[in-house]
Design an enzyme around this catalytic site. Structure first.
Site, PDB file in Angstrom:
ATOM      1  N   SER A  29       0.740  -1.184  -0.185  1.00  0.00           N
ATOM      2  CA  SER A  29       0.293   0.088  -0.169  1.00  0.00           C
ATOM      3  C   SER A  29       1.141   1.489   0.202  1.00  0.00           C
ATOM      4  CB  SER A  29      -1.078  -0.183   1.682  1.00  0.00           C
ATOM      5  OG  SER A  29      -1.349  -1.421   1.900  1.00  0.00           O
TER       6      SER A  29
HETATM    7  N1  SAH Z   1      -1.715  -3.706   3.073  1.00  0.00           N
HETATM    8  C1  SAH Z   1      -0.478  -4.796   1.990  1.00  0.00           C
HETATM    9  C2  SAH Z   1      -1.564  -4.142   0.673  1.00  0.00           C
HETATM   10  C3  SAH Z   1      -1.611  -5.542  -0.029  1.00  0.00           C
HETATM   11  S1  SAH Z   1      -2.526  -5.462  -1.735  1.00  0.00           S
HETATM   12  C4  SAH Z   1       0.570  -4.037   2.117  1.00  0.00           C
HETATM   13  O1  SAH Z   1       0.897  -3.159   2.909  1.00  0.00           O
HETATM   14  O2  SAH Z   1       1.737  -4.259   2.018  1.00  0.00           O
HETATM   15  C5  SAH Z   1      -4.346  -6.897  -0.707  1.00  0.00           C
HETATM   16  C6  SAH Z   1      -3.926  -7.764  -0.616  1.00  0.00           C
HETATM   17  O3  SAH Z   1      -5.200  -7.620  -0.822  1.00  0.00           O
HETATM   18  C7  SAH Z   1      -3.609  -8.315  -1.724  1.00  0.00           C
HETATM   19  O4  SAH Z   1      -2.529  -9.147  -1.519  1.00  0.00           O
HETATM   20  C8  SAH Z   1      -4.004 -10.026  -1.560  1.00  0.00           C
HETATM   21  O5  SAH Z   1      -3.567 -10.956  -2.035  1.00  0.00           O
HETATM   22  C9  SAH Z   1      -4.873  -9.478  -0.524  1.00  0.00           C
HETATM   23  N2  SAH Z   1      -6.305 -10.096  -0.564  1.00  0.00           N
HETATM   24  C10 SAH Z   1      -7.480 -10.474  -1.285  1.00  0.00           C
HETATM   25  N3  SAH Z   1      -8.739 -10.679  -1.378  1.00  0.00           N
HETATM   26  C11 SAH Z   1      -8.683 -11.558  -0.111  1.00  0.00           C
HETATM   27  C12 SAH Z   1      -9.417 -11.975   1.038  1.00  0.00           C
HETATM   28  N4  SAH Z   1     -10.276 -11.960  -0.020  1.00  0.00           N
HETATM   29  N5  SAH Z   1      -8.938 -12.275   1.670  1.00  0.00           N
HETATM   30  C13 SAH Z   1      -7.344 -11.315   2.230  1.00  0.00           C
HETATM   31  N6  SAH Z   1      -6.831 -11.080   1.329  1.00  0.00           N
HETATM   32  C14 SAH Z   1      -6.938 -10.857   0.206  1.00  0.00           C
END
Ligand code: SAH
Length: 205
Positions: free
Chosen positions: A58
């Site tokens: 993010s």
């Molecule tokens: N907060 C994270 C951002 C990750 S992007 C950081 O700081 O790195 C969003 C993430 O949500 C992705 O890794 C994706 O795999 C995950 N995601 C998508 N759908 C999801 C679900 N239903 N349950 C858990 N994770 C999910």
């Protein structure tokens, strides 16, 4: 790297992030350790970066905005949905008492758990799973922060807020038109919704 990080924190302050707990936590988490070594020079750009599997870490401003809106404090029990690299979970853990984090992608979940343990963020419990179901065994939460966009806020997540708890979630079918919502549980069946910003997240699966 520390200089770059402190410059980033100054930028966040200038963009309107005022909560000292949030700024302090952002100043303490080494974002360069959450991205591939080839991307380390960009770790303190205020931008999302690829972390593999089509996912991104993010944007720092959005992490700070979400943490501030969630009103995290030293006694908060927090759920993060979409842990990805683990970066946002580490920032939240820098403020809260305990962070539970769920990541759907097995690879990312394993890497993030290892990284958080190595960096000493032991107060994050991270597991692989579908975060749209929440983490019923650990509910209720003071705050739930979702890092992937849903068509509508999943009912399971609203129900896992304690009364007074805050759900911060991007909502919108199209990537171009997502709204970051803050949903406060005022009573058993009473939820108050406000819009915080327009944002771009990967989809919740
Ligand atoms: N907060 C994270 C951002 C990750 S992007 C950081 O700081 O790195 C969003 C993430 O949500 C992705 O890794 C994706 O795999 C995950 N995601 C998508 N759908 C999801 C679900 N239903 N349950 C858990 N994770 C999910």
């Amino acid at each position: 790297m520390l200089d770059a990080r402190l410059r980033l924190v100054e930028q966040l302050r200038n963009r309107g992030i005022a909560d000292p707990r949030v700024l302090d936590a952002m100043a303490r988490v080494p974002r360069e350790r959450f991205v591939d070594p080839s991307l380390r020079d960009f770790a303190y750009d205020d931008a999302p970066l690829p972390i593999g599997g089509g996912q991104t870490i993010s944007q720092p401003y959005v992490v700070a905005l979400m943490a501030e809106a969630a009103e995290l404090g030293p006694t908060s029990r927090v759920l993060e949905v979409g842990a990805g690299s683990g970066y946002a979970a580490a920032v939240y853990a820098g403020i809260a008492q305990k962070v539970f984090a769920i990541e759907l992608n097995q690879n990312l979940a394993e890497q993030a758990a290892l990284r958080l343990a190595t960096l000493g963020f032991g107060d994050v419990a991270l597991r692989q799973g579908d975060g749209a179901e929440g983490w019923p065994d650990e509910a209720p939460f003071d705050a739930i922060l979702v890092a992937a966009a849903a068509g509508a806020p999943p009912d399971a997540l609203r129900r896992q807020l304690r009364i007074g708890g805050r759900l911060i979630i991007p909502v919108g079918e199209r990537t171009q038109a997502q709204e970051l919502l803050k949903i406060v549980r005022r009573g058993e069946d009473d939820f108050e919704e406000t819009s915080l910003a327009f944002v771009r997240f990967v989809p919740l699966r």
